[in-house]
Scaffold this motif. Structure first.
Motif, PDB file in Angstrom:
ATOM      1  N   ASN A  76       0.866  -1.181   0.000  1.00 51.36           N
ATOM      2  CA  ASN A  76       0.000   0.000   0.000  1.00 51.36           C
ATOM      3  C   ASN A  76       0.904   1.233   0.000  1.00 51.36           C
ATOM      4  OD1 ASN A  76      -1.921   1.937   0.411  1.00 51.36           O
ATOM      5  ND2 ASN A  76      -2.741   1.085   2.307  1.00 51.36           N
ATOM      6  N   VAL A  77       1.393   1.538  -1.174  1.00 53.72           N
ATOM      7  CA  VAL A  77       2.382   2.609  -1.318  1.00 53.72           C
ATOM      8  C   VAL A  77       1.760   3.746  -2.121  1.00 53.72           C
ATOM      9  CG1 VAL A  77       4.617   3.230  -2.288  1.00 53.72           C
ATOM     10  CG2 VAL A  77       4.311   1.003  -1.227  1.00 53.72           C
ATOM     11  N   THR A  78       1.860   4.943  -1.580  1.00 51.67           N
ATOM     12  CA  THR A  78       1.313   6.110  -2.272  1.00 51.67           C
ATOM     13  C   THR A  78       2.332   6.599  -3.299  1.00 51.67           C
ATOM     14  OG1 THR A  78       0.024   6.710  -0.340  1.00 51.67           O
ATOM     15  CG2 THR A  78       0.431   8.443  -1.961  1.00 51.67           C
ATOM     16  N   PHE A  79       1.938   6.512  -4.569  1.00 51.72           N
ATOM     17  CA  PHE A  79       2.871   6.895  -5.628  1.00 51.72           C
ATOM     18  C   PHE A  79       2.618   8.289  -6.182  1.00 51.72           C
ATOM     19  CE2 PHE A  79       3.634   2.237  -6.119  1.00 51.72           C
ATOM     20  CZ  PHE A  79       4.998   2.295  -5.907  1.00 51.72           C
ATOM     21  N   ASP A  80       1.484   8.892  -5.828  1.00 55.84           N
ATOM     22  CA  ASP A  80       1.274  10.262  -6.312  1.00 55.84           C
ATOM     23  C   ASP A  80       0.315  10.989  -5.378  1.00 55.84           C
ATOM     24  OD1 ASP A  80       1.786  12.412  -7.894  1.00 55.84           O
ATOM     25  OD2 ASP A  80       0.872  11.610  -9.721  1.00 55.84           O
ATOM     26  N   ILE A  81       0.506  12.292  -5.321  1.00 51.79           N
ATOM     27  CA  ILE A  81      -0.310  13.171  -4.476  1.00 51.79           C
ATOM     28  C   ILE A  81      -0.640  14.418  -5.289  1.00 51.79           C
ATOM     29  CG2 ILE A  81      -0.385  14.503  -2.317  1.00 51.79           C
ATOM     30  CD1 ILE A  81       1.989  12.747  -1.328  1.00 51.79           C
ATOM     31  N   ALA A  82      -1.870  14.890  -5.164  1.00 53.26           N
ATOM     32  CA  ALA A  82      -2.231  16.185  -5.785  1.00 53.26           C
ATOM     33  C   ALA A  82      -2.942  17.026  -4.737  1.00 53.26           C
ATOM     34  CB  ALA A  82      -3.123  15.960  -6.994  1.00 53.26           C
ATOM     35  N   ILE A  83      -2.656  18.331  -4.775  1.00 55.32           N
ATOM     36  CA  ILE A  83      -3.320  19.268  -3.871  1.00 55.32           C
ATOM     37  C   ILE A  83      -3.987  20.341  -4.733  1.00 55.32           C
ATOM     38  CG2 ILE A  83      -3.056  20.702  -1.811  1.00 55.32           C
ATOM     39  CD1 ILE A  83      -0.170  19.640  -1.569  1.00 55.32           C
ATOM     40  N   THR A  84      -5.253  20.611  -4.479  1.00 54.86           N
ATOM     41  CA  THR A  84      -5.912  21.684  -5.237  1.00 54.86           C
ATOM     42  C   THR A  84      -5.842  22.980  -4.446  1.00 54.86           C
ATOM     43  OG1 THR A  84      -8.059  21.183  -4.275  1.00 54.86           O
ATOM     44  CG2 THR A  84      -7.491  20.044  -6.304  1.00 54.86           C
ATOM     45  N   GLU A  85      -6.280  24.061  -5.099  1.00 62.34           N
ATOM     46  CA  GLU A  85      -6.182  25.400  -4.496  1.00 62.34           C
ATOM     47  C   GLU A  85      -6.967  25.492  -3.193  1.00 62.34           C
ATOM     48  OE1 GLU A  85      -6.925  24.529  -7.496  1.00 62.34           O
ATOM     49  OE2 GLU A  85      -5.966  25.788  -8.997  1.00 62.34           O
ATOM     50  N   ASP A  86      -8.030  24.687  -3.047  1.00 61.56           N
ATOM     51  CA  ASP A  86      -8.808  24.728  -1.810  1.00 61.56           C
ATOM     52  C   ASP A  86      -8.314  23.689  -0.798  1.00 61.56           C
ATOM     53  OD1 ASP A  86      -9.606  22.390  -2.918  1.00 61.56           O
ATOM     54  OD2 ASP A  86     -11.752  22.790  -2.829  1.00 61.56           O
ATOM     55  N   ILE A 144      -3.443  14.122 -10.945  1.00 58.47           N
ATOM     56  CA  ILE A 144      -3.285  15.576 -10.983  1.00 58.47           C
ATOM     57  C   ILE A 144      -4.671  16.166 -10.729  1.00 58.47           C
ATOM     58  CG2 ILE A 144      -1.230  15.738 -12.443  1.00 58.47           C
ATOM     59  CD1 ILE A 144      -3.033  16.210 -14.850  1.00 58.47           C
ATOM     60  N   ALA A 145      -4.699  17.354 -10.145  1.00 60.05           N
ATOM     61  CA  ALA A 145      -5.994  17.960  -9.834  1.00 60.05           C
ATOM     62  C   ALA A 145      -5.863  19.473  -9.790  1.00 60.05           C
ATOM     63  CB  ALA A 145      -6.503  17.442  -8.488  1.00 60.05           C
ATOM     64  N   TRP A 146      -6.880  20.166 -10.269  1.00 60.12           N
ATOM     65  CA  TRP A 146      -6.974  21.616 -10.152  1.00 60.12           C
ATOM     66  C   TRP A 146      -8.458  21.964 -10.211  1.00 60.12           C
ATOM     67  CZ3 TRP A 146      -5.828  18.782 -14.363  1.00 60.12           C
ATOM     68  CH2 TRP A 146      -6.548  19.029 -15.544  1.00 60.12           C
ATOM     69  N   GLY A 147      -8.834  22.922  -9.382  1.00 61.26           N
ATOM     70  CA  GLY A 147     -10.250  23.272  -9.314  1.00 61.26           C
ATOM     71  C   GLY A 147     -11.066  22.029  -8.972  1.00 61.26           C
ATOM     72  N   ASP A 148     -12.099  21.775  -9.746  1.00 59.18           N
ATOM     73  CA  ASP A 148     -12.912  20.593  -9.524  1.00 59.18           C
ATOM     74  C   ASP A 148     -12.488  19.435 -10.426  1.00 59.18           C
ATOM     75  OD1 ASP A 148     -14.482  21.811  -7.591  1.00 59.18           O
ATOM     76  OD2 ASP A 148     -15.860  22.645  -9.086  1.00 59.18           O
ATOM     77  N   SER A 175     -14.912  17.000  -8.762  1.00 60.48           N
ATOM     78  CA  SER A 175     -14.079  16.657  -7.592  1.00 60.48           C
ATOM     79  C   SER A 175     -14.139  15.176  -7.227  1.00 60.48           C
ATOM     80  CB  SER A 175     -14.477  17.498  -6.370  1.00 60.48           C
ATOM     81  OG  SER A 175     -14.307  18.858  -6.649  1.00 60.48           O
ATOM     82  N   GLY A 176     -14.274  14.339  -8.239  1.00 57.10           N
ATOM     83  CA  GLY A 176     -14.114  12.902  -7.996  1.00 57.10           C
ATOM     84  C   GLY A 176     -15.388  12.133  -7.765  1.00 57.10           C
ATOM     85  N   VAL A 177     -16.531  12.659  -8.184  1.00 59.12           N
ATOM     86  CA  VAL A 177     -17.780  11.921  -8.026  1.00 59.12           C
ATOM     87  C   VAL A 177     -18.094  11.131  -9.306  1.00 59.12           C
ATOM     88  CG1 VAL A 177     -20.260  12.076  -7.520  1.00 59.12           C
ATOM     89  CG2 VAL A 177     -18.642  13.623  -6.371  1.00 59.12           C
TER      90      VAL A 177
END
Lengths: 528, 308
Positions: free
Chosen positions: A168-178, A245-249, A265-267
């Protein structure tokens, strides 16, 4: 999932860590955060496999290595180290790194000696909201034992709880502006946190046989990225995520089954794969968004999972609906943008595109302008251009940079100084040395012989086998100044053949400029 | 006159220079020579092979043994190297001979380091050859012997082990055209290779094969009436330059011996004493010193042999 496909996935995961410093299990097992290494230029870098480079606030460059997290705020003159003991960083190498302003999130992984047949184990995430000054550790996100279902659009689907950290290794992370955080963990699935990692929600992606997941699509499938038996995969390939990758919604997640886009946003999700959109391979290990002059280009580095797919970069100009292959047969690890220019770090070198990713040119061989030493690897893991116009690249053989558009480079490497253990006069590294795996350049692999000189001297190094038969003259009468030095040997004998597996003895002959001399012996085990 | 001619042929064979960088082949411990008596005679033992080391140097010497030999040897080698041998040999009346031996070599304290030079573990490397030799004399003056040996190598990486083994053959011929003159030919280490699988060690493991080069040894020895033996041997290796070995031994009344030799220009010397333990049991203690060849430090060898 077919056996063949499983094999591919296992192979792919292995490849991720192949050249990183947990290629040997014992390296990470022996993780000694008190054993500092220093950077032979000026300061200390934790490891020579530089897998992530991200630029943050206050001119700080964040550096993920195979042995942990570094940063530099003075352009590489000195390096800060973020260790398990001093901060609440997970043990092991950096498997993912994301920065947004003062928020820094790092994921770590290590090879657990108690786990047979494991690739690696996630040691959790660490988050800083003050540009690295203080950190909070987040246990590797997973599920409670009773998390056996998930609700989507009011329907219940069965889910397999992921309850362990192994694989269970996290290979990527994204942070959005909010400050919404998305992570992709290979065996742990895709997850989202809106409270800076305190709580996490599973993200449900479409199963393999569906191209979308909306209120109107079929909801009759399971969410089970893994069952816990020896990598057996009962869930779909598309539930094994790798990149985000993520930005906005907008969120884009690359999995073993394609590239998934969400605009809410991932729905709800829309999937591109080799069957419906022309991407080069379904396994999207890296995603990148390049915006220039109002035009958006999405890039995905893909790996093949089945016949007919291939290595390469896929490119989309329509938000990810349709893709074309632009750089085939290259194993790309990371992208970076600098205005109109896109860089790609790959197994066979560093690439650059000035036309929005359609055509790519590779950089010429890299040589340190001050020392004349070549970079003993062609494997590039990461690349970034910082605002002062310095191009940095993370390689399997150290951190490098150029200030003059690659006409000259500086190579920064971590090396354990001899001054920390005066009983050792020389050592070889890596030891054991695999000529087909370590420090590969131009068809050869290289081992380094590390030694120290008290004054300017002439140095020769001979290599012998157990019977003291000469194997090679690795270095012949080179002149070296006072200080610590590395000399290299390519593991070949006088016939030009790579030597047989076993132990070899090297003799460093030092003739001092003031007269007198020294001889130091060391050993190197060669394992092809 | 015949003796003088023989000596001149043996002594004036030109020495060959070891080529630069000819090492690096599998199982070098099989090509080092062993035993204090043989080493002090420069390793020129192919056509001597009249003691407990016969199985190693030339199994065709076994039928000519007159007693049972129990032999052990200990080498003080530099650079944390180990090299030991133990054997039992005897002739089988009326015309055969048999020997069992174990040759062990290895290196300890190998300083494991990662890609940044951090110490990991201390590793070791161990090799073994387990031999069984059988020989038969087809005529008073000619014997043929073979050795079948299991060769192993184990690379101990603290938490992983890499090992390989194979079967190898030696075959020897001993010819005694006239009394006290022995001519011999031996081919060693036929048909052997180490196969290595690195699946457990490296992320993308592979299989590689290291062939052990065979060696052809040809030699001659002559025992003078006054107890002086001179011997020579030429080694032709499949992969390396030929080596010339010379040795001389003076044995006084079965009491003590003095020896000297040259192995491709590297000189060695030593001696031995022999005494009666009880009844028909005798023991030899032999010593050899081989000065350093490449600055690695000299080697002291002790051999201890019981004959009964």
């Amino acid at each position: 999932m077919t056996n063949r496909m499983q094999k591919h996935i296992v192979l792919l995961l292995f490849t991720i860590f192949l050249s990183s410093e947990f290629a040997y299990s014992q390296v990470v097992r022996n993780y000694e955060i008190t054993e500092w290494v220093y950077l032979n230029k000026s300061s200390r870098l934790l490891g020579n496999s530089v897998t992530d480079l991200v630029y943050g606030n206050s001119n700080r460059l964040w550096i993920g290595t195979g042995r942990g997290l570094n940063s530099t705020a003075d352009n590489g003159l000195s390096f800060d180290e973020y260790t398990h003991d001093e901060f609440e960083i997970g043990i092991g190498g950096v498997s993912a790194l994301a920065v947004l302003g003062d928020i820094v999130i790092v994921a770590n992984a290590f090879d657990d000696p108690d786990v047979e047949e494991s690739n690696s184990t996630g040691s959790g995430l660490a988050i800083s909201t003050d540009n690295g000054f203080s950190w909070t550790h987040i246990d590797q996100p997973k599920d409670s034992n009773d998390a056996v279902f998930e609700l989507i659009y009011g329907d219940t689907i069965d889910a397999l709880p992921v309850v362990i950290n192994v694989d269970n290794v996290t290979f990527d992370i994204a942070i959005t502006e909010d400050s919404t955080i998305y992570i992709t963990s290979f065996a742990g699935g895709s997850r989202k946190s809106t409270d800076l990692g305190v709580t996490w929600n599973r993200i449900v992606l479409p199963p393999d046989d569906m191209d979308s997941l909306t209120a109107f699509s079929d909801h009759e499938f399971d969410l089970s990225p893994v069952d816990n038996s020896n990598f057996g995969v009962t869930g779909s390939l598309n539930h094994r995520p790798f990149s985000v990758i993520a930005w906005g919604d907008t969120v884009i997640i690359g999995t073993a089954g394609g590239i998934n886009r969400s605009y809410d946003s991932g729905v709800s999700w829309f999937k591109s794969n080799t069957g419906n959109s022309g991407i080069s391979g379904n396994w999207a290990v890296v995603l990148h968004r390049h915006v220039w002059n109002g035009n958006e280009t999405l890039l995905a580095a893909t790996r093949p999972t089945v016949e007919g797919e291939f290595l390469g970069i896929s490119l989309s100009r329509d938000g990810g609906e349709n893709w074309r292959t632009v750089l085939s047969d290259e194993r790309v690890w990371n992208f970076s943008s600098d205005d109109s220019v896109i860089y790609a770090a790959a197994d066979s070198g560093l690439f650059k595109s000035v036309d929005g990713g359609v055509t790519w040119a590779s950089f010429p061989p890299i040589i340190d302008g001050a020392t004349g030493d070549p970079l003993y690897t062609q494997t590039f893991y990461s690349v970034i251009k910082t605002p002062d116009n310095r191009l940095w690249a993370g390689t399997a053989g150290g951190l490098i940079y150029t200030d003059n558009n690659s006409s000259s480079w500086t190579i920064l490497r971590a090396v354990k100084p001899l001054t920390e253990d005066l009983s050792v006069r020389t050592y070889s590294y890596p030891n054991p040395f695999s000529p087909s795996r370590h420090n590969r350049l131009g068809g050869d692999g290289y081992v380094r012989f590390h030694y120290s000189l008290s004054e300017r001297s002439t140095v020769s190094i001979n290599v012998y086998d157990f019977s003291m038969t000469l194997v090679a003259k690795a270095v012949k009468s080179v002149s070296r100044d006072k200080g610590e030095w590395d000399e290299v040997w390519n593991g070949r004998n006088g016939f030009g053949s790579v030597v047989a597996n076993g132990t070899y003895f090297y003799k460093i002959i030092v003739n001092k400029s003031s007269g007198g001399g020294e001889v130091h012996w060391g050993k190197v085990m060669v394992i092809e | 006159m015949r003796n003088a001619l023989f000596i001149s042929v043996m002594l004036f064979t030109p020495l060959t220079v070891i080529a630069q960088g000819e090492g690096g082949f599998a199982a070098p411990f099989l090509r080092m020579g062993l035993g204090a008596r043989a080493i002090s005679m420069g390793g020129a033992f192919t056509a001597v092979a009249d003691d407990g080391f016969a199985a190693y140097y030339n199994p065709a010497g076994l039928p000519y043994l007159t007693k049972r030999h129990f032999t052990t040897t200990y080498s003080f080698l530099s650079l944390d190297r180990r090299f030991h041998y133990i054997s039992y040999s005897q002739s089988l009346k009326p015309t055969a001979g048999l020997s069992l031996y174990w040759l062990a070599a290895g290196t300890d304290n190998i300083d494991g380091r990662d890609l940044s030079g951090n110490h990991t573990f201390d590793y070791s490397d161990a090799s073994n050859a387990f031999g069984i030799s059988f020989a038969n004399r087809f005529h008073e003056s000619i014997a043929i012997g073979i050795t079948l040996k299991i060769i192993t190598q184990n690379l101990d990486l603290a938490d992983e082990n890499l090992s390989s083994n194979d079967l190898a053959f030696d075959a020897g011929l001993m010819f005694i055209p006239v009394e006290n003159l022995k001519l011999a030919v031996v081919i060693k280490d036929l048909n052997a290779s180490f196969s290595w699988s690195t699946q457990d060690l490296f992320s993308l493991g592979t299989v590689s094969i290291d062939t052990i080069p065979y060696t052809l040894n040809a030699g001659a020895s002559y025992l003078f009436d006054n107890g002086l033996t001179i011997s020579t041997a030429a080694l032709f290796n499949q992969s390396q330059q030929e080596r010339m070995r010379f040795g001389i031994e003076y044995r006084r009344d079965e009491l003590y011996s003095l020896r000297a030799g040259s192995d491709d220009g590297a000189f060695s010397f030593g001696g031995g004493v022999r005494y009666q333990v009880s009844g028909g049991v005798y023991t030899n203690i032999d010593y050899a010193f081989r000065p350093e060849v490449v600055g690695e430090g000299g080697t002291h060898l002790f051999s201890w042999e019981f004959t009964f």
